[in-house]
Design an enzyme around this catalytic site. Structure first.
Site, PDB file in Angstrom:
ATOM      1  N   GLY A 157     -13.744   5.417  25.981  1.00 31.39           N
ATOM      2  CA  GLY A 157     -13.530   5.753  27.395  1.00 31.39           C
ATOM      3  C   GLY A 157     -12.663   6.030  26.856  1.00 31.39           C
ATOM      4  N   CYS A 158     -11.354   5.330  26.719  1.00 28.54           N
ATOM      5  CA  CYS A 158     -10.020   5.392  27.313  1.00 28.54           C
ATOM      6  C   CYS A 158      -9.586   5.901  26.240  1.00 28.54           C
ATOM      7  CB  CYS A 158      -9.376   3.557  27.140  1.00 28.54           C
ATOM      8  SG  CYS A 158     -10.308   2.339  28.751  1.00 28.54           S
ATOM      9  N   THR A 159      -9.937   6.453  25.913  1.00 28.46           N
ATOM     10  CA  THR A 159      -9.410   7.605  24.385  1.00 28.46           C
ATOM     11  C   THR A 159      -9.970   9.216  25.093  1.00 28.46           C
ATOM     12  OG1 THR A 159      -9.442   6.193  22.634  1.00 28.46           O
ATOM     13  CG2 THR A 159      -8.879   9.066  22.476  1.00 28.46           C
ATOM     14  N   ALA A 186      -7.830   9.794  28.485  1.00 32.78           N
ATOM     15  CA  ALA A 186      -6.078  10.185  28.118  1.00 32.78           C
ATOM     16  C   ALA A 186      -6.643  11.449  27.204  1.00 32.78           C
ATOM     17  CB  ALA A 186      -6.113   8.826  27.496  1.00 32.78           C
TER      18      ALA A 186
END
Length: 153
Positions: A44-46, A49
Protein backbone atom coordinates in the site's frame (compact mmCIF):
# COMPACT_ATOMS: atom_id res chain seq x y z
CA UNK A 1 -7.52 10.65 16.24
CA UNK A 2 -5.82 13.12 13.88
CA UNK A 3 -5.82 16.80 14.67
CA UNK A 4 -8.39 18.77 12.72
CA UNK A 5 -8.41 21.37 9.96
CA UNK A 6 -8.51 25.09 10.68
CA UNK A 7 -5.65 25.07 13.20
CA UNK A 8 -1.92 25.74 12.83
CA UNK A 9 -0.02 22.62 11.78
CA UNK A 10 2.38 21.46 14.50
CA UNK A 11 5.96 22.47 13.71
CA UNK A 12 8.42 19.62 13.30
CA UNK A 13 12.06 18.83 12.68
CA UNK A 14 12.93 15.51 11.03
CA UNK A 15 15.79 14.20 8.94
CA UNK A 16 14.99 13.30 5.35
CA UNK A 17 16.43 10.66 3.05
CA UNK A 18 19.47 12.90 2.34
CA UNK A 19 20.09 13.34 6.09
CA UNK A 20 18.98 16.99 5.82
CA UNK A 21 17.04 18.36 8.79
CA UNK A 22 13.65 19.52 7.48
CA UNK A 23 11.24 21.84 9.29
CA UNK A 24 7.66 22.63 8.35
CA UNK A 25 8.49 26.34 8.60
CA UNK A 26 11.02 25.86 5.74
CA UNK A 27 8.02 25.61 3.41
CA UNK A 28 6.12 28.76 4.44
CA UNK A 29 4.50 30.44 1.45
CA UNK A 30 3.81 27.10 -0.26
CA UNK A 31 1.05 24.54 -0.02
CA UNK A 32 2.27 21.29 1.55
CA UNK A 33 0.94 17.76 1.31
CA UNK A 34 2.16 16.06 4.49
CA UNK A 35 1.32 12.40 4.18
CA UNK A 36 1.88 9.81 6.88
CA UNK A 37 2.33 6.19 5.84
CA UNK A 38 3.07 3.03 7.85
CA UNK A 39 6.18 1.48 6.29
CA UNK A 40 8.62 1.76 3.39
CA UNK A 41 8.44 -0.81 0.59
CA UNK A 42 5.14 -2.42 1.58
CA UNK A 43 2.35 -2.84 -1.02
CA UNK A 44 0.00 0.00 0.00
CA UNK A 45 2.76 2.44 0.88
CA UNK A 46 4.58 1.73 -2.38
CA UNK A 47 1.37 2.23 -4.39
CA UNK A 48 0.71 5.57 -2.66
CA UNK A 49 4.30 6.82 -3.09
CA UNK A 50 4.47 5.74 -6.75
CA UNK A 51 1.21 7.54 -7.53
CA UNK A 52 2.67 10.74 -6.03
CA UNK A 53 5.80 10.08 -8.12
CA UNK A 54 3.78 9.60 -11.31
CA UNK A 55 1.79 12.80 -10.69
CA UNK A 56 4.77 14.77 -9.39
CA UNK A 57 5.08 17.15 -12.35
CA UNK A 58 1.48 18.35 -11.80
CA UNK A 59 2.23 19.07 -8.14
CA UNK A 60 5.47 20.79 -9.05
CA UNK A 61 3.73 22.95 -11.67
CA UNK A 62 1.19 23.99 -9.03
CA UNK A 63 3.98 24.78 -6.53
CA UNK A 64 2.85 22.10 -4.09
CA UNK A 65 5.41 20.42 -1.82
CA UNK A 66 5.00 16.71 -1.03
CA UNK A 67 6.50 15.34 2.18
CA UNK A 68 6.17 11.68 3.15
CA UNK A 69 6.53 10.68 6.82
CA UNK A 70 6.91 7.23 8.36
CA UNK A 71 8.57 5.76 11.45
CA UNK A 72 11.26 4.15 9.25
CA UNK A 73 14.82 5.41 9.65
CA UNK A 74 16.84 7.44 7.14
CA UNK A 75 18.61 4.34 5.73
CA UNK A 76 15.26 2.69 4.98
CA UNK A 77 14.02 5.87 3.26
CA UNK A 78 17.18 6.01 1.12
CA UNK A 79 16.57 2.47 -0.19
CA UNK A 80 12.83 3.02 -0.74
CA UNK A 81 13.34 6.32 -2.55
CA UNK A 82 16.08 4.92 -4.79
CA UNK A 83 14.21 1.69 -5.59
CA UNK A 84 11.13 3.58 -6.82
CA UNK A 85 12.78 6.84 -8.06
CA UNK A 86 10.74 9.06 -5.74
CA UNK A 87 11.36 12.78 -6.29
CA UNK A 88 10.07 14.14 -2.95
CA UNK A 89 11.54 14.03 0.57
CA UNK A 90 10.79 11.14 2.90
CA UNK A 91 11.05 12.16 6.55
CA UNK A 92 12.17 9.80 9.32
CA UNK A 93 9.96 9.91 12.41
CA UNK A 94 11.60 6.88 14.02
CA UNK A 95 10.46 7.81 17.53
CA UNK A 96 6.96 8.67 16.19
CA UNK A 97 6.97 12.07 17.93
CA UNK A 98 5.57 13.87 14.88
CA UNK A 99 3.01 11.08 14.35
CA UNK A 100 1.94 11.67 17.97
CA UNK A 101 1.78 15.47 17.47
CA UNK A 102 -0.49 15.01 14.42
CA UNK A 103 -2.57 12.30 16.13
CA UNK A 104 -1.81 9.61 13.57
CA UNK A 105 -0.16 7.02 15.86
CA UNK A 106 -2.70 4.64 17.28
CA UNK A 107 -4.21 1.18 17.54
CA UNK A 108 -4.34 -0.92 14.38
CA UNK A 109 -5.41 -4.45 13.56
CA UNK A 110 -3.92 -6.82 10.99
CA UNK A 111 -4.84 -10.47 10.59
CA UNK A 112 -6.51 -10.46 14.02
CA UNK A 113 -3.45 -9.03 15.74
CA UNK A 114 -3.62 -5.61 17.46
CA UNK A 115 -0.65 -3.26 17.59
CA UNK A 116 0.28 0.46 17.56
CA UNK A 117 1.28 2.11 14.31
CA UNK A 118 0.75 4.88 11.77
CA UNK A 119 -2.83 5.55 10.72
CA UNK A 120 -2.55 6.42 7.02
CA UNK A 121 -3.48 10.12 7.01
CA UNK A 122 -2.72 13.19 4.88
CA UNK A 123 -2.77 16.86 5.84
CA UNK A 124 -3.08 19.74 3.36
CA UNK A 125 -1.21 22.67 4.87
CA UNK A 126 -1.44 26.14 3.35
CA UNK A 127 1.34 28.71 2.93
CA UNK A 128 0.64 30.22 6.34
CA UNK A 129 1.06 26.85 8.05
CA UNK A 130 -2.64 26.24 8.68
CA UNK A 131 -4.22 22.83 8.17
CA UNK A 132 -6.72 23.22 5.33
CA UNK A 133 -7.95 19.64 5.14
CA UNK A 134 -7.37 16.24 6.73
CA UNK A 135 -7.74 12.94 4.87
CA UNK A 136 -8.15 9.90 7.10
CA UNK A 137 -8.18 6.22 6.13
CA UNK A 138 -6.54 7.10 2.85
CA UNK A 139 -6.93 4.66 -0.05
CA UNK A 140 -3.40 4.48 -1.50
CA UNK A 141 -4.41 3.72 -5.09
CA UNK A 142 -6.70 6.78 -5.47
CA UNK A 143 -5.18 9.27 -3.06
CA UNK A 144 -2.96 11.29 -5.39
CA UNK A 145 -5.81 11.73 -7.89
CA UNK A 146 -8.08 12.82 -5.02
CA UNK A 147 -5.55 15.46 -3.93
CA UNK A 148 -4.99 16.76 -7.45
CA UNK A 149 -8.73 17.39 -7.73
CA UNK A 150 -8.55 19.36 -4.46
CA UNK A 151 -6.04 21.72 -6.06
CA UNK A 152 -7.80 21.63 -9.46
CA UNK A 153 -4.52 20.63 -11.09
Amino acid sequence: MPISSGIPAPEFEMFDDTNTLRKLSDFRGRNVILYFYPKDDTPGCTKEACNFRDDYSAYEKAGIVILGVSPDDVASHVKFKKKFQLQFPLLADDEHKVCDAYGVWGPKKFMGKEYEGVLRTTFLIDGEGMIKKVYENVRPAEHSTELLKEFSV
